[in-house]
Write an enzyme that holds these catalytic residues in place. Structure first.
Site, PDB file in Angstrom:
ATOM      1  N   ASP A 264       5.636  14.410  12.862  1.00 23.46           N
ATOM      2  CA  ASP A 264       5.905  14.063  11.465  1.00 23.46           C
ATOM      3  C   ASP A 264       4.629  14.235  10.638  1.00 23.46           C
ATOM      4  O   ASP A 264       4.296  13.390   9.808  1.00 23.46           O
ATOM      5  CB  ASP A 264       6.432  12.618  11.371  1.00 23.46           C
ATOM      6  CG  ASP A 264       7.080  12.314  10.020  1.00 23.46           C
ATOM      7  OD1 ASP A 264       7.441  13.266   9.300  1.00 23.46           O
ATOM      8  OD2 ASP A 264       7.214  11.122   9.691  1.00 23.46           O
TER       9      ASP A 264
ATOM     10  N   LEU B  90       0.825  -1.212   0.000  1.00 21.66           N
ATOM     11  CA  LEU B  90       0.000   0.000   0.000  1.00 21.66           C
ATOM     12  C   LEU B  90       0.856   1.257   0.000  1.00 21.66           C
ATOM     13  O   LEU B  90       0.465   2.294  -0.515  1.00 21.66           O
ATOM     14  CB  LEU B  90      -0.883   0.033   1.254  1.00 21.66           C
ATOM     15  CG  LEU B  90      -1.954  -1.047   1.370  1.00 21.66           C
ATOM     16  CD1 LEU B  90      -2.535  -1.067   2.775  1.00 21.66           C
ATOM     17  CD2 LEU B  90      -3.050  -0.809   0.340  1.00 21.66           C
TER      18      LEU B  90
ATOM     19  N   GLY C 297       7.719   3.737   3.367  1.00 17.18           N
ATOM     20  CA  GLY C 297       8.349   4.883   3.995  1.00 17.18           C
ATOM     21  C   GLY C 297       9.828   4.598   4.115  1.00 17.18           C
ATOM     22  O   GLY C 297      10.330   3.656   3.502  1.00 17.18           O
ATOM     23  N   HIS C 298      10.528   5.407   4.914  1.00 16.23           N
ATOM     24  CA  HIS C 298      11.960   5.193   5.095  1.00 16.23           C
ATOM     25  C   HIS C 298      12.239   3.950   5.924  1.00 16.23           C
ATOM     26  O   HIS C 298      13.243   3.295   5.762  1.00 16.23           O
ATOM     27  CB  HIS C 298      12.587   6.400   5.794  1.00 16.23           C
ATOM     28  CG  HIS C 298      12.543   7.631   4.948  1.00 16.23           C
ATOM     29  ND1 HIS C 298      11.619   8.627   5.136  1.00 16.23           N
ATOM     30  CD2 HIS C 298      13.295   7.988   3.886  1.00 16.23           C
ATOM     31  CE1 HIS C 298      11.809   9.569   4.231  1.00 16.23           C
ATOM     32  NE2 HIS C 298      12.820   9.202   3.465  1.00 16.23           N
ATOM     33  N   PHE C 299      11.303   3.650   6.855  1.00 18.06           N
ATOM     34  CA  PHE C 299      11.582   2.605   7.834  1.00 18.06           C
ATOM     35  C   PHE C 299      10.759   1.343   7.633  1.00 18.06           C
ATOM     36  O   PHE C 299      11.044   0.321   8.235  1.00 18.06           O
ATOM     37  CB  PHE C 299      11.325   3.132   9.255  1.00 18.06           C
ATOM     38  CG  PHE C 299      12.095   4.372   9.560  1.00 18.06           C
ATOM     39  CD1 PHE C 299      13.452   4.298   9.831  1.00 18.06           C
ATOM     40  CD2 PHE C 299      11.480   5.615   9.559  1.00 18.06           C
ATOM     41  CE1 PHE C 299      14.178   5.445  10.098  1.00 18.06           C
ATOM     42  CE2 PHE C 299      12.196   6.768   9.828  1.00 18.06           C
ATOM     43  CZ  PHE C 299      13.552   6.680  10.093  1.00 18.06           C
ATOM     44  N   ALA C 300       9.735   1.439   6.810  1.00 20.90           N
ATOM     45  CA  ALA C 300       8.794   0.321   6.764  1.00 20.90           C
ATOM     46  C   ALA C 300       8.120   0.188   5.407  1.00 20.90           C
ATOM     47  O   ALA C 300       8.124   1.118   4.611  1.00 20.90           O
ATOM     48  CB  ALA C 300       7.726   0.545   7.829  1.00 20.90           C
ATOM     49  N   VAL C 301       7.549  -0.987   5.195  1.00 25.61           N
ATOM     50  CA  VAL C 301       6.669  -1.214   4.046  1.00 25.61           C
ATOM     51  C   VAL C 301       5.289  -1.469   4.629  1.00 25.61           C
ATOM     52  O   VAL C 301       5.158  -2.194   5.624  1.00 25.61           O
ATOM     53  CB  VAL C 301       7.111  -2.462   3.251  1.00 25.61           C
ATOM     54  CG1 VAL C 301       6.183  -2.699   2.064  1.00 25.61           C
ATOM     55  CG2 VAL C 301       8.535  -2.323   2.774  1.00 25.61           C
ATOM     56  N   VAL C 302       4.262  -0.862   4.047  1.00 21.56           N
ATOM     57  CA  VAL C 302       2.903  -1.096   4.542  1.00 21.56           C
ATOM     58  C   VAL C 302       2.156  -1.933   3.512  1.00 21.56           C
ATOM     59  O   VAL C 302       2.094  -1.572   2.331  1.00 21.56           O
ATOM     60  CB  VAL C 302       2.172   0.232   4.832  1.00 21.56           C
ATOM     61  CG1 VAL C 302       0.744  -0.033   5.290  1.00 21.56           C
ATOM     62  CG2 VAL C 302       2.919   1.027   5.891  1.00 21.56           C
TER      63      VAL C 302
ATOM     64  N   LYS D 236       2.081  -2.766   8.869  1.00 21.20           N
ATOM     65  CA  LYS D 236       3.359  -2.054   8.734  1.00 21.20           C
ATOM     66  C   LYS D 236       4.458  -3.038   9.102  1.00 21.20           C
ATOM     67  O   LYS D 236       4.520  -3.514  10.236  1.00 21.20           O
ATOM     68  CB  LYS D 236       3.344  -0.841   9.662  1.00 21.20           C
ATOM     69  CG  LYS D 236       4.543   0.061   9.520  1.00 21.20           C
ATOM     70  CD  LYS D 236       4.269   1.423  10.142  1.00 21.20           C
ATOM     71  CE  LYS D 236       5.494   2.297  10.141  1.00 21.20           C
ATOM     72  NZ  LYS D 236       5.209   3.669  10.536  1.00 21.20           N
TER      73      LYS D 236
HETATM   74  P1  ATP Z   1       8.160   7.625   6.981  1.00 21.53           P
HETATM   75  O1  ATP Z   1       9.292   7.442   6.040  1.00 21.53           O
HETATM   76  O2  ATP Z   1       7.295   8.836   6.628  1.00 21.53           O
HETATM   77  O3  ATP Z   1       8.531   7.643   8.432  1.00 21.53           O
HETATM   78  P2  ATP Z   1       7.105   4.996   7.517  1.00 21.53           P
HETATM   79  O4  ATP Z   1       8.194   4.106   7.083  1.00 21.53           O
HETATM   80  O5  ATP Z   1       6.974   5.252   8.989  1.00 21.53           O
HETATM   81  O6  ATP Z   1       7.160   6.382   6.751  1.00 21.53           O
HETATM   82  P3  ATP Z   1       4.239   5.005   7.139  1.00 21.53           P
HETATM   83  O7  ATP Z   1       4.267   6.508   6.938  1.00 21.53           O
HETATM   84  O8  ATP Z   1       3.591   4.525   8.386  1.00 21.53           O
HETATM   85  O9  ATP Z   1       5.708   4.395   6.974  1.00 21.53           O
HETATM   86  O10 ATP Z   1       3.485   4.358   5.888  1.00 21.53           O
HETATM   87  C1  ATP Z   1       3.959   4.529   4.556  1.00 21.53           C
HETATM   88  C2  ATP Z   1       2.765   4.699   3.615  1.00 21.53           C
HETATM   89  O11 ATP Z   1       1.894   3.548   3.697  1.00 21.53           O
HETATM   90  C3  ATP Z   1       1.847   5.906   3.905  1.00 21.53           C
HETATM   91  O12 ATP Z   1       2.349   7.105   3.294  1.00 21.53           O
HETATM   92  C4  ATP Z   1       0.521   5.449   3.294  1.00 21.53           C
HETATM   93  O13 ATP Z   1       0.514   5.683   1.898  1.00 21.53           O
HETATM   94  C5  ATP Z   1       0.525   3.932   3.531  1.00 21.53           C
HETATM   95  N1  ATP Z   1      -0.217   3.592   4.775  1.00 21.53           N
HETATM   96  C6  ATP Z   1       0.239   3.712   6.042  1.00 21.53           C
HETATM   97  N2  ATP Z   1      -0.686   3.326   6.938  1.00 21.53           N
HETATM   98  C7  ATP Z   1      -1.769   2.938   6.230  1.00 21.53           C
HETATM   99  C8  ATP Z   1      -3.081   2.418   6.592  1.00 21.53           C
HETATM  100  N3  ATP Z   1      -3.426   2.227   7.864  1.00 21.53           N
HETATM  101  N4  ATP Z   1      -3.936   2.140   5.582  1.00 21.53           N
HETATM  102  C9  ATP Z   1      -3.583   2.334   4.289  1.00 21.53           C
HETATM  103  N5  ATP Z   1      -2.384   2.811   3.885  1.00 21.53           N
HETATM  104  C10 ATP Z   1      -1.483   3.108   4.837  1.00 21.53           C
END
Ligand code: ATP
Length: 244
Positions: A139, A22, A25-30, A45
């Site tokens: 953030d 979906l 991000g930098h730290f994770a794949v959702v 996540k």
């Molecule tokens: P960052 O690099 O900003 O810290 P991250 O690695 O912490 O990002 P998230 O920001 O939590 O990851 O999620 C990355 C992407 O996944 C979001 O920008 C969004 O498009 C998608 N996403 C996150 N949570 C959900 C959710 N609950 N339902 C649907 N899509 C989601």
């Protein structure tokens, strides 16, 4: 936090089938996932523990703590945490309509003001609630606002930089993305926690009605200068009432 013995290909602890990605991000794949027994669809996540240095691991715990604490119609619910040897899975309420950044990018010049106001009010409600619980997000950006089309609402997610604060007591850790960060964070000064979220809210409002960030120059050092000087222009199509 549930411990688990590991997972087969495409399955988490035998409980969820992993489907398409979906967002990243930098730290994770959702990823989209489905509960094996109930069929419930969730967002997962996926965090690769081997990529987490000491500080990031601590911040992750903070993300889990803050997300468990905040329960609001405009904040994504954290249902459960599955901890395996190599990975940590945050099982989240699923947003079925993509994130706000992609939505803004599909609207050249921004959204119609009544629509922007409708979404913005929901983000403000979420942040106001978090601040009442003494949780600062740090953030805030359109990528961290997700659409829930069936419910007709937007919800705030990614508490990866969140923290608890004591009113009146300053914080020092620098976090967030440059384009959305308040000058005091960029200066490395001590800062008043809720105020940095309020600055980012202003940046989000600008993006909703203009379609692009207020501070976005050819390189980071020029962007930084514009933020420090609080120099931005408002396009003529924005109403006087909104521009104020
Ligand atoms: P960052 O690099 O900003 O810290 P991250 O690695 O912490 O990002 P998230 O920001 O939590 O990851 O999620 C990355 C992407 O996944 C979001 O920008 C969004 O498009 C998608 N996403 C996150 N949570 C959900 C959710 N609950 N339902 C649907 N899509 C989601």
């Amino acid at each position: 936090m549930a411990g688990a013995q590991g997972c087969g290909e495409g399955k988490i602890a035998g409980l969820y089938d992993l489907e398409r990605t979906l967002g990243k991000g930098h730290f994770a794949v959702v990823k989209l996932a489905r509960h094996v027994f109930t069929g419930q669809r969730v967002a997962v996540k996926v965090i690769d523990k081997s990529k987490l240095a000491g500080e990031a691991a601590g911040q992750l715990l903070q993300e889990v703590r803050c997300m468990k604490l905040v329960q609001h119609p405009n904040v994504v619910r954290l249902y459960e945490v599955i901890d395996t040897h190599a990975k940590l899975y945050l099982i989240l309420e699923l947003g079925d309509g993509g994130d706000m950044f992609d939505h803004i990018m599909r609207h050249e010049g921004g959204l119609a003001e009544p629509r922007a106001k409708h979404y913005f009010a929901q983000i403000v409600h979420a942040i106001s609630y978090c601040h009442k619980l003494h949780v600062v997000h740090r953030d805030l950006k359109p990528e961290n606002v997700v659409f829930f089309q069936e419910q007709g609402v937007v919800k705030l997610t990614d508490f990866g930089f969140s923290n608890r604060f004591q009113p009146g007591k300053m914080l020092t850790t620098s976090c967030g993305s440059l384009a959305y960060s308040a000058p005091e964070i960029l200066l490395g000064d001590e800062y008043d926690a809720p105020a940095v979220d309020i600055w980012s809210l202003g940046v989000i409002l600008y993006m909703l009605v203009c379609g692009h960030p207020p501070f976005q120059e050819a390189n980071d050092s020029e962007t930084l200068t514009m933020i420090m000087d609080c120099r931005y222009t408002v396009p003529p199509h924005v109403s006087a009432q909104c521009a104020e």
